[in-house]
Scaffold this motif. Sequence first.
Motif, PDB file in Angstrom:
ATOM      1  N   CYS A   8       0.780  -1.219  -0.059  1.00 43.78           N
ATOM      2  CA  CYS A   8      -0.104  -0.175   0.092  1.00 43.78           C
ATOM      3  C   CYS A   8       0.866   1.040  -0.117  1.00 43.78           C
ATOM      4  CB  CYS A   8      -1.014   0.067   1.247  1.00 43.78           C
ATOM      5  SG  CYS A   8      -2.152  -1.252   1.175  1.00 43.78           S
ATOM      6  N   LEU A   9       0.335   2.258  -0.673  1.00 44.08           N
ATOM      7  CA  LEU A   9       1.285   3.470  -0.951  1.00 44.08           C
ATOM      8  C   LEU A   9       0.667   4.429   0.028  1.00 44.08           C
ATOM      9  CD1 LEU A   9       1.685   3.409  -4.701  1.00 44.08           C
ATOM     10  CD2 LEU A   9       3.183   2.532  -3.033  1.00 44.08           C
ATOM     11  N   GLY A  10       1.575   5.505   0.048  1.00 51.42           N
ATOM     12  CA  GLY A  10       1.075   6.663   0.835  1.00 51.42           C
ATOM     13  C   GLY A  10       1.899   7.877   0.580  1.00 51.42           C
ATOM     14  N   ASP A  11       1.602   8.959   1.507  1.00 54.27           N
ATOM     15  CA  ASP A  11       2.415  10.335   1.170  1.00 54.27           C
ATOM     16  C   ASP A  11       3.821  10.108   1.538  1.00 54.27           C
ATOM     17  OD1 ASP A  11       2.002   9.949   3.844  1.00 54.27           O
ATOM     18  OD2 ASP A  11       1.159  11.951   4.012  1.00 54.27           O
ATOM     19  N   ARG A  12       4.275   8.998   2.333  1.00 50.18           N
ATOM     20  CA  ARG A  12       5.742   9.073   2.562  1.00 50.18           C
ATOM     21  C   ARG A  12       6.363   8.104   1.746  1.00 50.18           C
ATOM     22  NH1 ARG A  12       6.347   9.238   8.993  1.00 50.18           N
ATOM     23  NH2 ARG A  12       7.938  10.618   8.706  1.00 50.18           N
ATOM     24  N   THR A  13       5.998   7.990   0.603  1.00 52.88           N
ATOM     25  CA  THR A  13       6.417   6.804  -0.336  1.00 52.88           C
ATOM     26  C   THR A  13       7.598   7.345  -1.132  1.00 52.88           C
ATOM     27  OG1 THR A  13       4.388   5.475  -0.733  1.00 52.88           O
ATOM     28  CG2 THR A  13       5.934   5.291  -2.509  1.00 52.88           C
ATOM     29  N   ASP A  14       8.783   6.821  -0.943  1.00 58.11           N
ATOM     30  CA  ASP A  14      10.058   7.193  -1.520  1.00 58.11           C
ATOM     31  C   ASP A  14       9.714   6.687  -2.946  1.00 58.11           C
ATOM     32  OD1 ASP A  14      12.578   7.704  -2.980  1.00 58.11           O
ATOM     33  OD2 ASP A  14      13.348   7.011  -0.815  1.00 58.11           O
ATOM     34  N   VAL A  15       9.334   7.514  -3.938  1.00 57.76           N
ATOM     35  CA  VAL A  15       9.084   7.026  -5.277  1.00 57.76           C
ATOM     36  C   VAL A  15      10.326   6.353  -6.022  1.00 57.76           C
ATOM     37  CG1 VAL A  15       8.331   7.781  -7.710  1.00 57.76           C
ATOM     38  CG2 VAL A  15       6.909   8.216  -5.655  1.00 57.76           C
ATOM     39  N   ARG A  16      11.468   7.460  -5.725  1.00 61.13           N
ATOM     40  CA  ARG A  16      12.780   6.846  -6.720  1.00 61.13           C
ATOM     41  C   ARG A  16      13.249   5.522  -6.294  1.00 61.13           C
ATOM     42  NH1 ARG A  16      17.060  11.068  -5.666  1.00 61.13           N
ATOM     43  NH2 ARG A  16      17.352   9.940  -3.829  1.00 61.13           N
ATOM     44  N   HIS A  17      13.268   5.194  -4.830  1.00 63.02           N
ATOM     45  CA  HIS A  17      13.526   4.175  -4.373  1.00 63.02           C
ATOM     46  C   HIS A  17      12.504   2.606  -4.759  1.00 63.02           C
ATOM     47  CE1 HIS A  17      15.056   0.954  -1.354  1.00 63.02           C
ATOM     48  NE2 HIS A  17      14.039   0.815  -1.005  1.00 63.02           N
ATOM     49  N   THR A  20      13.400   2.179  -8.339  1.00 64.71           N
ATOM     50  CA  THR A  20      14.640   1.739  -8.923  1.00 64.71           C
ATOM     51  C   THR A  20      15.164   0.276  -8.091  1.00 64.71           C
ATOM     52  OG1 THR A  20      15.786   2.890  -6.982  1.00 64.71           O
ATOM     53  CG2 THR A  20      15.785   3.870  -9.293  1.00 64.71           C
ATOM     54  N   HIS A  21      14.458   0.002  -6.984  1.00 56.01           N
ATOM     55  CA  HIS A  21      14.629  -1.381  -6.089  1.00 56.01           C
ATOM     56  C   HIS A  21      13.738  -2.177  -5.887  1.00 56.01           C
ATOM     57  CE1 HIS A  21      18.931   0.467  -5.298  1.00 56.01           C
ATOM     58  NE2 HIS A  21      18.323   1.429  -4.956  1.00 56.01           N
ATOM     59  N   LEU A  22      12.508  -1.593  -5.191  1.00 56.62           N
ATOM     60  CA  LEU A  22      11.427  -2.372  -4.887  1.00 56.62           C
ATOM     61  C   LEU A  22      10.472  -3.015  -6.051  1.00 56.62           C
ATOM     62  CD1 LEU A  22      10.190  -3.379  -2.141  1.00 56.62           C
ATOM     63  CD2 LEU A  22       8.615  -1.356  -2.249  1.00 56.62           C
ATOM     64  N   LEU A  23      10.175  -2.198  -6.621  1.00 53.99           N
ATOM     65  CA  LEU A  23       8.953  -2.679  -7.787  1.00 53.99           C
ATOM     66  C   LEU A  23       9.914  -3.313  -8.815  1.00 53.99           C
ATOM     67  CD1 LEU A  23       6.852   0.412  -8.255  1.00 53.99           C
ATOM     68  CD2 LEU A  23       6.176  -1.634  -6.905  1.00 53.99           C
ATOM     69  N   PRO A  24      10.965  -3.162  -9.073  1.00 51.51           N
ATOM     70  CA  PRO A  24      11.821  -3.990 -10.268  1.00 51.51           C
ATOM     71  C   PRO A  24      11.719  -5.539  -9.807  1.00 51.51           C
ATOM     72  CG  PRO A  24      12.718  -2.134 -10.313  1.00 51.51           C
ATOM     73  CD  PRO A  24      11.847  -2.196  -9.323  1.00 51.51           C
ATOM     74  N   ALA A  25      12.067  -5.664  -8.319  1.00 57.50           N
ATOM     75  CA  ALA A  25      12.263  -6.815  -7.679  1.00 57.50           C
ATOM     76  C   ALA A  25      11.030  -7.615  -7.649  1.00 57.50           C
ATOM     77  CB  ALA A  25      13.010  -6.872  -6.599  1.00 57.50           C
ATOM     78  N   LEU A  26      10.117  -6.918  -7.151  1.00 63.17           N
ATOM     79  CA  LEU A  26       8.595  -7.592  -6.843  1.00 63.17           C
ATOM     80  C   LEU A  26       7.502  -7.535  -7.622  1.00 63.17           C
ATOM     81  CD1 LEU A  26       8.570  -6.421  -3.112  1.00 63.17           C
ATOM     82  CD2 LEU A  26       9.333  -8.681  -3.827  1.00 63.17           C
ATOM     83  N   GLY A  33       4.350   9.786 -10.020  1.00 63.60           N
ATOM     84  CA  GLY A  33       3.809  10.792  -9.426  1.00 63.60           C
ATOM     85  C   GLY A  33       2.325  10.676  -8.847  1.00 63.60           C
ATOM     86  N   VAL A  34       1.832  11.389  -8.082  1.00 59.62           N
ATOM     87  CA  VAL A  34       0.405  11.635  -7.490  1.00 59.62           C
ATOM     88  C   VAL A  34      -0.377  12.400  -8.195  1.00 59.62           C
ATOM     89  CG1 VAL A  34      -0.762  12.368  -5.449  1.00 59.62           C
ATOM     90  CG2 VAL A  34       1.497  11.398  -5.353  1.00 59.62           C
ATOM     91  N   VAL A  35      -1.736  11.835  -8.479  1.00 62.79           N
ATOM     92  CA  VAL A  35      -2.874  12.437  -9.234  1.00 62.79           C
ATOM     93  C   VAL A  35      -3.679  12.787  -7.817  1.00 62.79           C
ATOM     94  CG1 VAL A  35      -4.725  12.137 -10.669  1.00 62.79           C
ATOM     95  CG2 VAL A  35      -2.722  10.920 -11.174  1.00 62.79           C
ATOM     96  N   GLY A  36      -4.052  14.106  -8.059  1.00 55.63           N
ATOM     97  CA  GLY A  36      -5.129  14.831  -7.044  1.00 55.63           C
ATOM     98  C   GLY A  36      -4.318  15.333  -5.743  1.00 55.63           C
ATOM     99  N   THR A  37      -4.983  15.682  -4.832  1.00 50.48           N
ATOM    100  CA  THR A  37      -4.451  16.218  -3.520  1.00 50.48           C
ATOM    101  C   THR A  37      -4.631  15.546  -2.244  1.00 50.48           C
ATOM    102  OG1 THR A  37      -4.095  18.412  -4.879  1.00 50.48           O
ATOM    103  CG2 THR A  37      -3.863  18.407  -2.324  1.00 50.48           C
ATOM    104  N   PRO A  38      -4.089  15.133  -1.637  1.00 50.49           N
ATOM    105  CA  PRO A  38      -4.637  14.211  -0.245  1.00 50.49           C
ATOM    106  C   PRO A  38      -5.680  15.437   0.551  1.00 50.49           C
ATOM    107  CG  PRO A  38      -2.616  13.774  -0.594  1.00 50.49           C
ATOM    108  CD  PRO A  38      -2.682  14.666  -1.612  1.00 50.49           C
ATOM    109  N   ARG A  39      -6.594  15.121   1.083  1.00 50.03           N
ATOM    110  CA  ARG A  39      -7.317  15.872   2.000  1.00 50.03           C
ATOM    111  C   ARG A  39      -8.108  17.079   1.377  1.00 50.03           C
ATOM    112  NH1 ARG A  39      -3.648  13.567   4.637  1.00 50.03           N
ATOM    113  NH2 ARG A  39      -1.849  14.918   4.241  1.00 50.03           N
TER     114      ARG A  39
END
Length: 169
Positions: A8-17, A20-26, A33-39
Amino acid sequence: AGAGLMICLGDRTDVRHYNTHLLPALLPSSLNGVVGTPRRTETHHTLRVPFPSHPLFLGLAQGEPARGPRFFAHYRVRPNAGTQPVLSLNTGSPLLLEGRIGSGRVVLFASAIESELGWTDLPLTGLFVPLTHRLCRYLASGAFGQADYTVGQSVFRDIRGQPAREALL
């Protein structure tokens, strides 16, 4: 080894990490980027209905929920080969993606589920509990051994003619 994982993603997600690391492996995909504005609740997206033919949605109401979840913000996710969208928003943007790693499953939820409800009001809708339950069951099914059992189901194991062995349930 056949286990399941939900990201699950959220506002503290390190997109670059993640890219480059997590999504290519899993889960072959990338965050763009983010679509919309939280709250900011005056603008939102909704789920695309009817739901797709996927084990997660078998038997769920196929029509538009009386008050479906609203998504105020979500990540724009680009699936790559081996990753498929399972659930999308009314704009066509993937919201729940699935992929396989070995004999296991990985799913990515492209929004945040948080107590402040800034990204979505999904936890307040009647879809949240059944979807969460089905998702956990789906990710766990087929993970270990040859058969899946659920709570309340009788389990039989024939032990005649076999030396005494331990069983773990």
